[in-house]
Design a protein around this motif. Structure first.
Motif, PDB file in Angstrom:
ATOM      1  N   GLY A  54      25.585  43.040  33.451  1.00 32.72           N
ATOM      2  CA  GLY A  54      27.049  42.799  33.186  1.00 32.72           C
ATOM      3  C   GLY A  54      27.350  42.324  31.696  1.00 32.72           C
ATOM      4  N   VAL A  55      28.771  42.036  31.910  1.00 32.06           N
ATOM      5  CA  VAL A  55      29.287  42.055  30.324  1.00 32.06           C
ATOM      6  C   VAL A  55      29.984  40.616  30.434  1.00 32.06           C
ATOM      7  N   LEU A  56      30.122  39.974  29.152  1.00 35.69           N
ATOM      8  CA  LEU A  56      30.852  38.819  28.982  1.00 35.69           C
ATOM      9  C   LEU A  56      32.298  38.945  28.054  1.00 35.69           C
ATOM     10  N   GLY A  57      32.570  40.212  27.762  1.00 33.76           N
ATOM     11  CA  GLY A  57      33.625  40.601  27.089  1.00 33.76           C
ATOM     12  C   GLY A  57      33.529  39.957  25.694  1.00 33.76           C
ATOM     13  N   THR A  58      32.283  40.216  25.255  1.00 33.88           N
ATOM     14  CA  THR A  58      32.085  39.657  23.815  1.00 33.88           C
ATOM     15  C   THR A  58      32.903  40.802  22.876  1.00 33.88           C
ATOM     16  N   GLY A  59      33.494  40.043  21.861  1.00 33.95           N
ATOM     17  CA  GLY A  59      34.002  40.904  20.546  1.00 33.95           C
ATOM     18  C   GLY A  59      34.128  40.188  19.375  1.00 33.95           C
ATOM     19  N   VAL A  60      34.142  40.753  18.174  1.00 34.79           N
ATOM     20  CA  VAL A  60      34.556  40.475  16.852  1.00 34.79           C
ATOM     21  C   VAL A  60      35.551  41.132  16.161  1.00 34.79           C
ATOM     22  N   VAL A  61      36.327  40.564  15.412  1.00 36.26           N
ATOM     23  CA  VAL A  61      37.198  41.297  14.784  1.00 36.26           C
ATOM     24  C   VAL A  61      37.503  40.842  13.349  1.00 36.26           C
ATOM     25  N   LYS A  62      37.699  41.755  12.460  1.00 38.65           N
ATOM     26  CA  LYS A  62      37.828  41.447  11.060  1.00 38.65           C
ATOM     27  C   LYS A  62      39.502  41.526  10.885  1.00 38.65           C
ATOM     28  N   GLY A  97      36.160  35.818  16.896  1.00 37.98           N
ATOM     29  CA  GLY A  97      35.332  36.506  17.776  1.00 37.98           C
ATOM     30  C   GLY A  97      35.439  35.418  19.137  1.00 37.98           C
ATOM     31  N   ARG A  98      35.029  36.319  20.297  1.00 36.54           N
ATOM     32  CA  ARG A  98      35.190  35.552  21.533  1.00 36.54           C
ATOM     33  C   ARG A  98      34.119  35.984  22.289  1.00 36.54           C
ATOM     34  N   THR A  99      33.418  35.183  23.290  1.00 36.82           N
ATOM     35  CA  THR A  99      32.944  35.532  24.644  1.00 36.82           C
ATOM     36  C   THR A  99      33.316  34.721  25.907  1.00 36.82           C
ATOM     37  N   GLY A 100      32.591  35.260  27.044  1.00 34.22           N
ATOM     38  CA  GLY A 100      32.981  34.481  28.105  1.00 34.22           C
ATOM     39  C   GLY A 100      34.116  34.512  28.496  1.00 34.22           C
ATOM     40  N   LEU A 101      34.759  33.538  29.358  1.00 34.83           N
ATOM     41  CA  LEU A 101      36.185  33.399  29.945  1.00 34.83           C
ATOM     42  C   LEU A 101      37.335  32.600  28.930  1.00 34.83           C
ATOM     43  N   THR A 102      38.311  33.427  29.005  1.00 32.10           N
ATOM     44  CA  THR A 102      39.569  32.432  28.279  1.00 32.10           C
ATOM     45  C   THR A 102      39.805  31.343  29.456  1.00 32.10           C
ATOM     46  N   GLU A 103      40.697  30.474  29.017  1.00 29.29           N
ATOM     47  CA  GLU A 103      40.892  29.400  29.796  1.00 29.29           C
ATOM     48  C   GLU A 103      41.707  29.929  31.153  1.00 29.29           C
ATOM     49  N   GLU A 104      42.535  30.847  30.921  1.00 35.24           N
ATOM     50  CA  GLU A 104      43.410  31.433  32.183  1.00 35.24           C
ATOM     51  C   GLU A 104      42.303  32.212  33.007  1.00 35.24           C
ATOM     52  N   GLN A 105      41.426  32.853  32.319  1.00 34.60           N
ATOM     53  CA  GLN A 105      40.428  33.455  33.002  1.00 34.60           C
ATOM     54  C   GLN A 105      39.552  32.642  34.147  1.00 34.60           C
ATOM     55  N   ILE A 107      34.087  30.799  24.628  1.00 30.18           N
ATOM     56  CA  ILE A 107      34.197  30.350  23.297  1.00 30.18           C
ATOM     57  C   ILE A 107      35.075  31.425  22.531  1.00 30.18           C
ATOM     58  N   GLN A 108      35.926  30.821  21.565  1.00 26.76           N
ATOM     59  CA  GLN A 108      36.835  31.675  20.695  1.00 26.76           C
ATOM     60  C   GLN A 108      36.754  31.023  19.378  1.00 26.76           C
ATOM     61  N   VAL A 109      36.425  31.582  18.202  1.00 31.09           N
ATOM     62  CA  VAL A 109      36.197  31.207  16.886  1.00 31.09           C
ATOM     63  C   VAL A 109      37.108  31.926  15.847  1.00 31.09           C
TER      64      VAL A 109
END
Length: 861
Positions: free
Chosen positions: A324-332, A339-347, A391-393
């Motif tokens: 499965g996935v964690l919704g990992t992504g990065v953006v410039k 970047g982020r992965t895993g669950l947001t607070e709401e999720q 995490i979100q960074v």
């Protein structure tokens, strides 16, 4: 075994290549609807922006190359339209000739991906409206931008691709507005406070961001896009990019019996569908979340490749399962990575977790190492188990390393304590002695164990600090109206602060607030909170305090074109950029309305023909910029950069020799907009004059262009008149009748052209039109007269090239803080002229522009 794979981008080509490597006897046929296969869809925004120079770099493999490497048979321009699982065959249409084709299979892999959603808005088919999914899309947009010399863009959609295309359009010099119907950018990806941090950064970088705004119509004239109509009003645009999302390409499977949810193919952990020997992978499937086990769609190139590889292994008989996935992504973003992965607070809450969060601002490498910056890290963990959930960074540097650490930990069920002493790599150019990720973990652990009592940015924004007294713990007072405390002198209870008083401790990033809380607890204080992220992340205001603006924010808004009014602590004069001192009637109305709504109602004109809206309160700066942007106007024109071009009205003036409006507008677009992110040693001012009258003083600018008309004398037609009309017409008296023939001193003539056609006998009817270029002028505290290059340029293109070479020379060879005139004096005019008349500076252009130079610059206004 005969395997048919439908789809030739990421999942399909990965599955085919891996399966063929595992068993060379398998016959594999790959069908692709497009001409291209295996292309880098995630690289499309960077091709538009120019970071990727050629379309060929986006193509990982051509069909021919792929077949040669793998042994897989590839058929392009084949569109599957029916899957018959009972007869084990695929029906496809040959798009080259329109014929239907039949492909029997023993096993079938569906990897048809997804396509851009183009909402059925009025005007959406207009010329200048684009989507961004295939190399053809990127090619068409890039070509259009150049051909139409687009200046203003609207990106509809604030997700990953929307923000990436916005950054690249900004890099091309366009004024960019992002519009999203969601209340935040990157919805369902970031928590609201993190998304707000990204939005503020984008606005600081020059991108207008309108969230909670619905686009209702694409506006066009003669089928050419002119803007968009939104719930917030009209936004002028030369180009519109639709990036509102994607939908899976699965409509052709509607009568196949395959199980789908919301158009997505349901697969198990070996990527099998409910149909026998039919598999699926990539953007058209729904998998599961590794943490929660819930169904999740992850339309990412990385996921597609992993899924394709696992599918091939399972199809070949190996006991392989996709977890499965964690919704990992990065953006410039411009100057910032996220970047982020895993669950947001709401999720996490929706999944039933009792969670705790912490936001930490840390250095990204040793603070003393050149280029050191920051990470803003938000961690989410389960309260009971301390298991990391998300995490979100954000940061200018390698946020991906922070995300990848978290991916590894989450996937292995790590608790926060598992990270405490991990032996991460350290050296000053790369990291801090205690890794930034571990520092964030410490903050969250301290919070979970009660060592740290804090208030999150989300709580602060929601008004949780209303009953708290704000205590400023910065080294120097920085928060108007707050009680400042000198941390180094706190050795007991603080006079004037009761031990049971609610105190919010705020510093620059959070560390000094924590140190003070630790001391105050020892002295009996019971109700202290540290504001996570401190003033670095939060807009901290004390109710009732006199409004002042920090020096950092004064500097920040100065870069946006807002100069502080010295008579007030919080009001600014905002420069509205005009391309050449000319505004339309509609623009004039907008500027007047903006002055009334957001400023004092007064408008002034600077000496460089830039309009200034006077008396804008600090809080009104962003609303003003948004209002102007919606009407195609922008603020700016400050800093160590190319400044807006000033032009005389030679286009319409009786003495004008060139079209000054057209030339100055082209210079404005190419060098003010096109070089907006290029830092120079100091400001660089350009002026365009229509004739040698020098009304806008081109020779007192860093670079000046003056129209020229060089007369040509036909001596055979001169009658040697006693009263010579040519001589009388010459304003500087260099035309003379000598020995019965009119002559002009070529060295003294300023080429104003007023003598042309003055002779009744046509002795001077012909002339050479051109441009004189001055370099090294300046005025103000120190005045320097520019010096003209020896050559009179005959074409506009030559002039534009010389301007670019002058800017490049100044950036490459100027010293931070010096004006261009100083650079020329130091290098010598002859050497500078030789470089400006050759092409070597242009050949070094990319190397020059990519260098980290003049990061501060010398301009103070």
């Amino acid at each position: 075994m005969n395997v048919v794979i439908i789809g030739g981008v990421a999942a399909g080509t990965k599955a085919a290549a891996k399966l063929k490597r595992m068993d060379q006897t398998i016959r594999i046929t790959l069908l692709s609807r497009d001409r291209d296969i295996s292309y880098a869809g995630c690289g499309l925004p960077y091709y538009v922006g120019g970071a990727i120079e050629s379309r060929g770099e986006l193509i990982v493999n051509t069909p021919e190359k792929y077949t040669a490497l793998t042994g897989v048979t590839v058929h392009t321009e084949r569109e599957a339209f029916r899957l018959d699982s009972a007869q084990r065959q695929i029906f496809a249409k040959n798009l080259e000739n329109g014929e239907e084709e039949l492909y029997p299979y023993d096993a079938c892999v569906v990897a048809t991906g997804a396509s851009s959603i183009v909402p059925p808005l009025p005007g959406v088919q207009a010329e200048g409206v684009f989507k961004m999914r295939t190399p053809d899309d990127a090619e068409q947009l890039r070509t259009y931008l150049t051909a139409k010399q687009a200046r203003r863009a609207v990106v509809v959609g604030g997700g990953f691709i929307g923000l990436e295309i916005a950054e690249n359009l900004l890099m091309r010099g366009l004024s960019v507005t992002v519009v999203d119907i969601a209340p935040q950018v990157m919805p369902n990806v970031l928590d609201p406070e993190m998304a707000n941090f990204a939005k503020k950064h984008l606005q600081k970088a020059g991108v207008r961001v309108l969230t909670g705004t619905k686009v209702t119509e694409i506006l066009a004239e003669g089928n050419k896009v002119t803007g968009v109509l939104t719930s917030a009003g009209k936004i002028v645009a030369d180009v519109v990019v639709m990036s509102v999302g994607i939908r899976p390409n699965t409509a052709w499977l509607s009568d196949s019996g395959i199980q789908m949810e919301r158009g997505l193919i349901v697969v198990d952990d070996q990527l099998r569908t409910n149909l026998p020997d039919v598999y699926a992978a990539g953007d058209c499937v729904i998998v599961k979340n590794r943490l929660t086990g819930a169904a999740q769609w992850s339309a990412m190139g990385s996921s597609a490749n992993y899924e394709g590889r696992t599918l091939a292994q399972a199809l070949a008989g190996q006991d392989k399962h996709y977890p499965g996935v964690l919704g990992t992504g990065v953006v410039k973003l411009p100057g910032l990575n996220g970047g982020r992965t895993g669950l947001t607070e709401e999720q996490a809450r929706q999944a039933g977790y009792d969670l705790e969060t912490a936001l930490a601002v840390t250095d990204d490498k040793a603070h003393y190492y050149p280029g050191a910056a920051f990470f803003v890290t938000k961690l989410i963990a389960d309260k009971a188990s301390h298991r990391l959930l998300g995490i979100q960074v954000f940061g200018p540097g390698a946020v991906d390393k922070m995300i990848d650490i978290a991916v590894t930990g989450i996937s292995m069920g790590a608790r926060l304590e598992d990270f405490e002493n991990l032996d991460y790599a350290y050296a000053p150019p790369f990291s801090t002695a205690i890794h930034p990720f571990v520092q964030a973990v410490y903050v969250l652990l301290n919070k979970l164990t009660g060592v740290l009592e804090s208030m999150t940015p989300a709580e602060y924004a929601a008004g949780a600090a209303k009953e708290y007294t704000v205590v400023d713990v910065a080294p120097q007072p920085s928060i108007p109206g707050a009680r400042w405390v000198d941390l180094g002198k706190v050795n007991g209870p603080i006079e004037g602060l009761a031990k049971d008083q609610k105190l919010l401790l705020v510093c620059a990033k959070g560390k000094r607030g924590y140190f003070l809380q630790n001391r105050l607890k020892a002295f009996g204080y019971t109700q202290t909170k540290v504001l996570e992220g401190a003033v670095f992340f939060n807009d901290v205001k004390v109710e009732g305090a006199q409004s002042t603006v920090s020096p950092q924010d004064v500097t920040r808004v100065k870069a946006l074109g807002f100069l502080q009014d010295k008579r007030t602590p919080d009001r600014f004069n905002g420069r509205v950029i005009t391309r050449n001192g000319k505004v339309s009637a509609e623009e004039s109305k907008v500027i007047a309305e903006a002055a009334e709504r957001f400023g004092s109602g007064e408008i002034t004109m600077t000496s460089r023909l830039t309009l200034e809206i006077q008396g804008v309160p600090y809080a009104n700066i962003e609303p003003l910029r948004d209002y102007l942007a919606q009407n195609g106007l922008e603020t700016g024109g400050t800093g160590s950069k190319v400044r807006p071009v000033v032009s005389c009205k030679g286009t319409t003036c009786q003495y004008g020799l060139i079209d000054t409006f057209a030339l100055s507008e082209e210079i404005h677009e190419r060098f003010y907009h096109g070089y907006r992110d290029v830092k120079l040693p100091h400001k660089f001012k350009i002026a365009v004059g229509g004739c040698p009258n020098n009304c806008v003083k081109p020779d007192l600018n860093d670079l000046g262009v003056i129209g020229q008309r060089i007369p040509e004398i036909d001596a055979s037609k001169c009658h040697g008149c006693k009263v010579c009309q040519v001589e009388n017409a010459c304003p500087i008296h260099v035309a003379k009748v000598v020995d019965g023939i009119v002559s002009i001193d070529a060295d003294a003539c300023n080429h104003c052209g007023r003598c042309v056609n003055k002779c009744p006998f046509d002795a001077i009817t012909r002339y050479t039109g051109g441009y004189k270029v001055y370099v090294g002028g300046r005025w103000g505290k120190h005045v320097a007269q520019g010096r003209a290059l020896d050559k009179i340029f005959s074409s506009k293109e030559e002039v534009l090239d010389v301007i670019e070479k002058a800017i490049l020379l100044f950036r490459e060879q100027g010293i931070t803080g010096e004006r261009f005139s100083d650079t020329i004096a130091r290098l010598g005019f002859d050497q500078v002229q030789a470089q400006l008349l050759s092409d070597e500076l242009l050949q070094r252009k990319q190397e020059n522009l990519s260098a980290q130079k003049h990061l501060v610059g010398g301009a103070t206004c």
